[in-house]
Structures are given as C-alpha cells and as structure tokens.
Design a protein around this motif. Structure first.
Motif, mmCIF file in Angstrom:
data_model
loop_
_atom_site.group_PDB
_atom_site.id
_atom_site.type_symbol
_atom_site.label_atom_id
_atom_site.label_comp_id
_atom_site.label_asym_id
_atom_site.label_seq_id
_atom_site.Cartn_x
_atom_site.Cartn_y
_atom_site.Cartn_z
ATOM 1 N N VAL A 262 0.850 -1.183 0.000
ATOM 2 C CA VAL A 262 0.000 0.000 0.000
ATOM 3 C C VAL A 262 0.888 1.235 0.000
ATOM 4 C CG1 VAL A 262 -1.768 1.291 1.247
ATOM 5 C CG2 VAL A 262 -1.815 -1.217 1.250
ATOM 6 N N ASN A 263 0.541 2.214 -0.814
ATOM 7 C CA ASN A 263 1.272 3.474 -0.851
ATOM 8 C C ASN A 263 0.604 4.461 0.104
ATOM 9 O OD1 ASN A 263 2.895 5.652 -1.519
ATOM 10 N ND2 ASN A 263 1.669 6.188 -3.328
ATOM 11 N N PHE A 264 1.122 4.549 1.325
ATOM 12 C CA PHE A 264 0.575 5.485 2.306
ATOM 13 C C PHE A 264 1.180 6.867 2.078
ATOM 14 C CE2 PHE A 264 0.059 1.364 4.437
ATOM 15 C CZ PHE A 264 -1.279 1.439 4.794
ATOM 16 N N ASN A 265 0.356 7.806 1.678
ATOM 17 C CA ASN A 265 0.847 9.143 1.342
ATOM 18 C C ASN A 265 0.652 10.168 2.458
ATOM 19 O OD1 ASN A 265 -1.962 8.702 0.531
ATOM 20 N ND2 ASN A 265 -1.947 10.836 -0.130
ATOM 21 N N ILE A 266 -0.013 9.765 3.551
ATOM 22 C CA ILE A 266 -0.199 10.651 4.697
ATOM 23 C C ILE A 266 0.291 9.929 5.944
ATOM 24 C CG2 ILE A 266 -1.870 11.860 6.145
ATOM 25 C CD1 ILE A 266 -3.640 12.220 3.734
ATOM 26 N N GLU A 267 1.081 10.608 6.752
ATOM 27 C CA GLU A 267 1.555 10.059 8.020
ATOM 28 C C GLU A 267 1.292 11.089 9.112
ATOM 29 O OE1 GLU A 267 5.807 8.731 9.959
ATOM 30 O OE2 GLU A 267 5.354 8.086 7.905
ATOM 31 N N LEU A 268 0.444 10.724 10.077
ATOM 32 C CA LEU A 268 0.050 11.631 11.141
ATOM 33 C C LEU A 268 0.426 11.032 12.489
ATOM 34 C CD1 LEU A 268 -3.530 12.496 9.831
ATOM 35 C CD2 LEU A 268 -1.477 13.887 9.581
ATOM 36 N N GLN A 269 1.026 11.844 13.336
ATOM 37 C CA GLN A 269 1.430 11.398 14.660
ATOM 38 C C GLN A 269 0.456 11.925 15.706
ATOM 39 O OE1 GLN A 269 5.230 12.898 16.339
ATOM 40 N NE2 GLN A 269 5.835 10.747 16.490
ATOM 41 N N LEU A 270 0.254 11.133 16.767
ATOM 42 C CA LEU A 270 -0.561 11.633 17.866
ATOM 43 C C LEU A 270 -0.010 12.994 18.310
ATOM 44 C CD1 LEU A 270 -1.186 8.449 20.079
ATOM 45 C CD2 LEU A 270 -2.580 9.352 18.220
ATOM 46 N N PRO A 271 -0.882 13.945 18.630
ATOM 47 C CA PRO A 271 -0.417 15.318 18.885
ATOM 48 C C PRO A 271 0.615 15.419 20.002
ATOM 49 C CG PRO A 271 -2.810 15.241 18.704
ATOM 50 C CD PRO A 271 -2.340 13.828 18.734
ATOM 51 N N GLN A 272 0.460 14.603 21.047
ATOM 52 C CA GLN A 272 1.396 14.608 22.166
ATOM 53 C C GLN A 272 1.584 13.173 22.646
ATOM 54 O OE1 GLN A 272 -1.200 17.763 24.250
ATOM 55 N NE2 GLN A 272 0.813 18.092 25.183
ATOM 56 N N ALA A 273 2.732 12.930 23.258
ATOM 57 C CA ALA A 273 2.965 11.621 23.865
ATOM 58 C C ALA A 273 2.057 11.466 25.084
ATOM 59 C CB ALA A 273 4.421 11.473 24.267
#
Length: 773
Positions: free
Chosen positions: A179-190
């Motif tokens: 799969v070509n994942f074009n968006i990577e989002l991280q949780l806003p804070q640990a």
C-alpha cells in the motif's frame, strides 16, 4: 509460571522449589487474599486454590519426584504439528517485546507456559477472536479450527515431545498487501497510560488535505508495541471540529478518556475509516473503494492501551493513511443505532437484571435513502455492506447483526456470544454482501447488569444500578458500523448457505449407545419439518420444482438435514432432523475407534444441496464401573403437591395430562404445549457420593409463547438441589450438556425429582442422568 519465571514480567521467579520456599509467606498472603493471578490472567479453580494453600501452609514439602503423576505420551510433536499452528495463530502477539505477556516463539517458551496456554485454549479466550464461527466468513480469521485446538490441547497436557525439526512445514501466512501510504500523522502529544491495566484514550488530529479525497487504506505504526492493544481510526465532520479539539486535555492529560465510540458531548459519533490490531497486517479497503473525507475534518484516534505485560510508557504512535482523488466505488461509512435509544429511559437496563435484551430493525431502503445520496444511491437501489462491527460497553453480554432478506432468509452478519469490550474490532467480510430494497437489518444486544458483573474500581466492586444510553463509563450503547457502496459489475452476490457442526467437537469421546448432542450453526438456511416423503412419487416434488437429483439446487435456502455414520452412501440408513439442536444415538454394537458423522443439507424434496460437513468422534469402551445410571425412563411417577420440592413454582391450577409426557427410547419427552407444570419422581438406581460428577443431558426445542415468559427447570436428589435453570421465552432450541460436581451423599433409592414449569410451546427431553466416577 507464565509470569513468575526468569526474564518474566513478575518481580521474582517461581520455577524451582527453593524459589517457592523463599517466597512462602508472600504466596500464602496472595492466595488467601485471592489477589493473584491478577485480572486478565487464567485464574485457579477453587479446588486448586485450596490445595495450593494447604501445601504452602504445610511448609511446601518437596516430596519425591517419583510421586509426580506421569504425563500422557502425545501422538503430536512440536515440530511436525504444533509449531506451525502457533506461528499461524499466536506469535503475531506472543513475540518478544510484543503486546502479549510472554512469547511463544520457541519450544522452551511454550513449555514454560503450557498450563496457562492449555487453560486459555480450552476456555476459548485464546486466540482472541470474538465472532461466532459458522456465520458470515471474515478475512484473516485467527480462530483455531477444531483439529488445531485438539492437537494443541492434547500436546500441551502431555509430555510435549519435540520431534524431528525436519518434520516442520512453514505455515501459509497472510500476504501483507503493498500500500502506498501518502499521509503520516502522529498523535499530537505523547501520552502515558494512567488507567491500569486498560486505558482507552482518544486524540483529535487535524485532517491535512485541502481538497475532498477518498481514504483507501489505514494502518498504525505503534510507538510502544507492548502496550498498544488495538486502535480505531474515525473521522468527525468539519462542523464538529471545535468540539473535538476542545475535548482534549480537560483532565490535564493529552486527549480524552473515551470508553464509547470516541464521541464527545454535543457532536454526532464519528464514522470509522479503519483500525489496527496486532498481527492483522495492512488491509486496504475493499477493491476499488474509498471513504470520502471533506477538508477541515478531524481524525479521531481511539487508542486502547493495555499494560499487563509492561510498565506504562509515553506513546506517540503514527497513523498511516492512503488516499486517492477518485475511486471506482465511493464508500460511505456510518454508525447505526436505534435513534429512540438515545432518549432517556428507552434503552433501559434495570439494576440486577442478568439478561437484558434490546432489538431494533430498520428497512435497508431507508438507509440507502439517508446515507446513500453521498455516493449516488437512492432508496430504491441495491447496495453492498462490507464489514461487521458491534459496540457495547462493559455490561455487554452478547450481540448480533442480521440481514433479513425480503423472502425471509436470514444471514447473520456478525454474532458475538461472549462480548469483551477490550476485543472489539472491525471484521471484514470474506465476500461482499448484497442488500436489496425490501430487506431489513436487525441490531440486537444483550447486557448483564447483575451485581456479579459489575466492575471493580480501586479494588471495590461497584453496586448495580439502572443504566441507559450514554458515553460515560457507567452508561451503555448498542450500535453497529456500516460501510456502504454500490455493487460491482460481474460479482457473484448469490447468498452462500453455510452450516457448521459445533457439537460434537472434534474427536469428542463417547461410548457405544451414547446419545451424541448435535448443535448446528446455520446461515442463509431455514430448517423445517419435511413431512412424509416418497422418492418414487413425483407429485411430492412439485413444491420445490426439483424433480431430479441432478437439478440445480444452488438457490434453495430451506429444508432439513440427514446425518450419516461412517458412509458416503446417501441411500444408507440415516437420521432425518430439522432442529439445529438435536441428538444422535450411537449403535450399541459400534466398535471402539475413530468414526465419522456426515451431515448433508437437504431441500424440501430431500435432494442433497451439495452442502456437507463432517466431524470425527472417538468411541471408547464403556467403563461400566465409572458410569452409573440414576434413572429408568419408565419409572417416573407424578409428585404429590405436599412433597413438591419447588412449591413456589407450583401454579394453583395444573393442567398436565398423562399423555403429555412419554418415553422416546431411553429419553423422557414432555410436550409443554399440553402441560403447564410437571413434577415427576423416582427412586435413584445408584448411590451418590460427595465428589461424584453427575452427567446431565437435557434438550428443548424452540420455545414460543403468546406473551414473553420464563420457564424453570430443576433436578433435586434426596431433597438436595442438583441443578436448576431459568429460560427466557421465546427461546431458540438448546442442549444442556452438563457435568455437575456433587457435594452431598444420597443413598440408592433416594428420591429424584424432575421439575418443569414452562409457559412455552414445544418439547423438553431429558436424555441422560448418570454418575461419572
């Protein structure tokens, strides 16, 4: 020793006698206080706890190795039979530093936790796979099949031989699609989990796209793998964005506590676009589909953290998303529930009630009319459903979603008999399911609000109280998720008839003449009485229009079944039945060994539909000294009112003529439509001793009544209650196949009373009542 071993998560090992002696007082304390094993682990039985405590209080005497019971010799070996099963079903979670509390990657790993593994497999908690097998099949099912469970449990309870490494054959594992994942989002804070061992935390992440786009796949890259149990990813609409952003941080920690579906006060529940569970791999949306997302939307990520196997640690996992500007079949995802349940008091779950049921049906045309416009559908168009998903909270007991077709055929989409909030997930159908105008979807949930089922908070059990719909910890929900698309051209949407033999289990042991309990799971097929039939009479085929064995029976969705013993010959002697729960009597002269029961579905004309299932059973020699009959079917006589052991159930007016109960072979059958109350007695044929086990087999058909009611069934011996049950009516057919520990003595000739107070219409049959010693 699953935890208390060198390198385990417990603070000290208990692998040797010297290690146990060193912790003697601590072990006595936790066994007496019943605080170990902790919640989430296999608990000892009452007998095991008493035995362990007695041994510890005596100073944990070592004894002689010669006193240890000899383990049975296994026909299975680790390399030839067991290793591939573990790799296919278990090691995705049970790996070094994985989410599970211990690895199962080597023979040494498995031997160290054999007792715990066998216990979890026996009781069905491992591998965790909530859907009931036999209904609509799902992709990547991780449940054990009957043969795998048999091999694993037999080997784990034996000498666990290693075998020859050359015998190992690597299992076929699911191929992880590219799969070509074009968006990577991280949780806003640990976030470090604060609720132990389970913490459900939601986070709001701004959707980064400036144009309308379609989500075609979602994956999660956990930051702290050992504590990420599962993840649900949803989308909230732009107009609700501010409410979701404001929810974060209200308790001083990143995100917000979200036991429910991730919703916040004042906003609709978000719609799911994907999720993640350990070992599931990357699974894109169904072919050529995608879920539309508007610019300005909010991604809502529900993280389920579990810290049984690790210390809480800061987590800031990544969410991977694949998108496309266009898709061939746009999808719309939405959560579905009865709108009236959201009103106070409508979805009422009374305090103390162990079996609360709420059900709702909705026309599928209404769903496509309301939700289908975004993807070009109207209320008159067929559409496709792709997934099964149920959501309740901690009082949930079981749930089911069913597609009821306009012709009356029912397809169970998802059935979960033993609800566990911590194992909820989205289950993708193996084949797309077509929904036509005129069909109906039924959503139903059961809850247990008894005192025994209340949660513990800070070591104290909560008191049962009235519960209604809500997002809070002590509230409840009942909803399903729907992923809707238009049908695809050229796809075969013919409903698939399915049948599964749940009982007898694979290689279950019986003796000659035994009654074998049959329990079937059927989907897209209705059972009914075939009536009289003569294969030579052509007129008897007219209702089905199938007058030849070679005719096409692929679209037959009702009939009965034949059950054969050790033969592929359809003309051989067989049982004809039309109840999903029934019984089959083995011949008295059947030879010990492995035997095969073959089930064949039949149409109304008795012709085979080409849908068959088989199960192997094992017949062993009858150990006469260990199996003692308690009753004789023709010895039952009516109990007098003054001697009735259950006077509180006895109605003022009893209507139960003598011909309403009768012997069917060695079984006593009661027609409850003609008998409103029955109390029968006879002297026991054998003496009972405390410590014996009584084997009871009791069956009832589908129970119906003009109004909802409850039936009560019980058996007492010498004035001691042996067993009782309350049955809510209406009720589907059921077999009680029970082994009941006896805690009293009763002499031969003691009075056995069989009590039946039932408001339903159908038959109850007592098949077996004997001592196993």
């Amino acid at each position: 020793m699953s935890c208390h071993r060198d390198g385990g998560e417990a603070p000290f090992p208990l692998e040797t006698h010297a290690q146990v002696e060193a912790k003697l007082s601590a072990m006595i304390y936790v066994v007496e206080a019943d605080t170990m094993p902790p919640v989430g682990y296999a608990h000892h039985t009452e007998t095991e706890g008493a035995l362990l405590l007695e041994w510890l209080n005596e100073g944990a005497p070592l004894g002689s190795p010669d006193d240890a019971p000899a383990l049975p010799v296994s026909q299975f070996t680790y390399h030839r039979d067991i290793r591939s099963i573990l790799e296919r079903r278990c090691v995705q979670c049970h790996e070094t530093d994985g989410i599970a509390p211990f690895p199962l990657e080597s023979l040494q790993d498995v031997r160290g936790v054999a007792a715990a593994a066998a216990f979890s497999i026996d009781n069905g908690t491992m591998p965790p796979w909530p859907p009931t097998a036999g209904y609509t099949p799902f992709k990547h099912e991780r449940n054990l099949d009957d043969a795998e469970k048999y091999a694993l449990t037999r080997w784990l309870k034996s000498d666990m031989p290693e075998g020859d490494p050359a015998d190992y054959v690597a299992p076929e594992l699911p191929v992880q699609e590219s799969v070509n994942f074009n968006i990577e989002l991280q949780l806003p804070q640990a976030y470090t989990p604060t609720l132990l061992p389970d913490d459900h935390r939601c986070f709001a992440i701004p959707w980064p796209e400036d144009e309308f786009t379609y989500v075609t796949a979602v994956d999660v890259r956990p930051d702290v793998v050992a504590q990420v149990h599962h993840v649900i990813v949803s989308i909230a609409e732009p107009e609700d964005a501010d409410l979701y952003y404001a929810a974060g941080g209200e308790d001083g920690h990143p995100g917000w506590y979200c036991l429910g579906a991730g919703g916040v006060s004042g906003a609709p529940l978000p719609r799911q676009i994907g999720g993640w569970v350990p070992g599931a791999g990357r699974e894109p949306q169904p072919r050529n589909t995608g879920i539309g997302v508007k610019p300005g939307s909010v991604m809502v990520v529900q993280m389920h953290y579990n810290t049984l196997a690790t210390e809480p640690a800061p987590d800031q996992s990544d969410i991977l998303v694949a998108t496309s500007d266009e898709v061939e079949r746009p999808a719309h995802s939405f959560l579905l529930t009865n709108p009236s349940w959201l009103q106070d008091g409508v979805m009422h779950i009374p305090a103390g009630d162990p079996n609360v049921h709420h059900s709702w049906e909705v026309p599928t045309g209404a769903l496509s009319s309301i939700f289908g416009s975004e993807i070009g559908l109207t209320g008159f168009d067929p559409w496709v459903i792709h997934q099964g998903f149920l959501h309740m909270h901690n009082l949930g007991k079981s749930g089911r979603t069913t597609l009821i077709r306009s012709d009356g055929t029912e397809q169970v989409l998802l059935d979960i008999r033993d609800w566990d909030f911590n194992w909820q997930s989205t289950f993708n159908f193996d084949r797309e399911v077509l929904v036509n105008p005129g069909d109906t979807i039924r959503l139903e949930c059961y809850w247990d609000n008894s005192q025994a089922n209340q949660e513990f908070v800070n070591g104290e059990q909560l008191q049962t109280s009235d519960v209604d719909w809500g997002d809070g910890t002590q509230d409840e929900m009942c909803l399903m998720s729907v992923m809707m698309t238009a049908p695809q051209d050229g796809y075969d949407y013919t409903p698939q008839v399915n049948v599964r033999i749940e009982s007898p289990s694979y290689r279950q042991q019986f003796v000659p003449g035994d009654l074998v309990p049959l329990q079937l799971v059927l989907n897209n097929f209705s059972l009914h009485d075939p009536g009289e039939h003569n294969h030579d009479d052509a007129s008897m085929h007219m209702t089905s229009m199938h007058t030849d064995a070679n005719d096409d029976h692929s679209s037959v969705y009702e009939g009965h079944y034949h059950l054969y013993l050790n033969t592929d010959d359809d003309d051989a002697e067989h049982l004809t039945a039309w109840d999903p729960l029934y019984y089959y009597e083995l011949p008295a002269d059947i030879e010990p060994g492995i035997h095969t029961l073959r089930l064949s579905l039949r149409g109304a004309d008795h012709h085979a539909l080409g849908i068959e299932r088989e199960v192997e059973i094992e017949v062993v020699e009858d150990f006469a000294e260990a199996r003692l009959r308690l009753t004789e079917v023709n010895a039952w006589t009516p109990q007098t009112a003054g001697q009735d052991a259950f006077p509180d159930h006895r109605p003022t007016e009893i209507n139960c003529p003598a011909n309403s109960y009768y012997a069917e072979g060695d079984a006593l059958e009661v027609e409850t439509g003609y008998c409103n109350y029955l109390s029968l007695v006879q002297p026991s044929l054998s003496a009972l001793q405390s410590g014996d086990t009584v084997h009871l087999v009791l069956w009832h058909g589908d129970l119906r009544a003009a109004e909802a009611a409850q039936g009560h069934v019980a058996i007492s011996i010498d004035g001691n209650l042996l067993w009782e049950a309350t049955v809510d009516i209406p009720a589907d057919a059921q077999i009680f196949d029970l082994r009941i520990p006896v805690e009293f003595d009763a002499p031969q000739g003691a009075e056995i009373e069989y009590h039946l107070h039932n408001h339903g219409f159908n038959s109850w049959t007592i098949l077996q009542l004997e001592i196993e010693r």
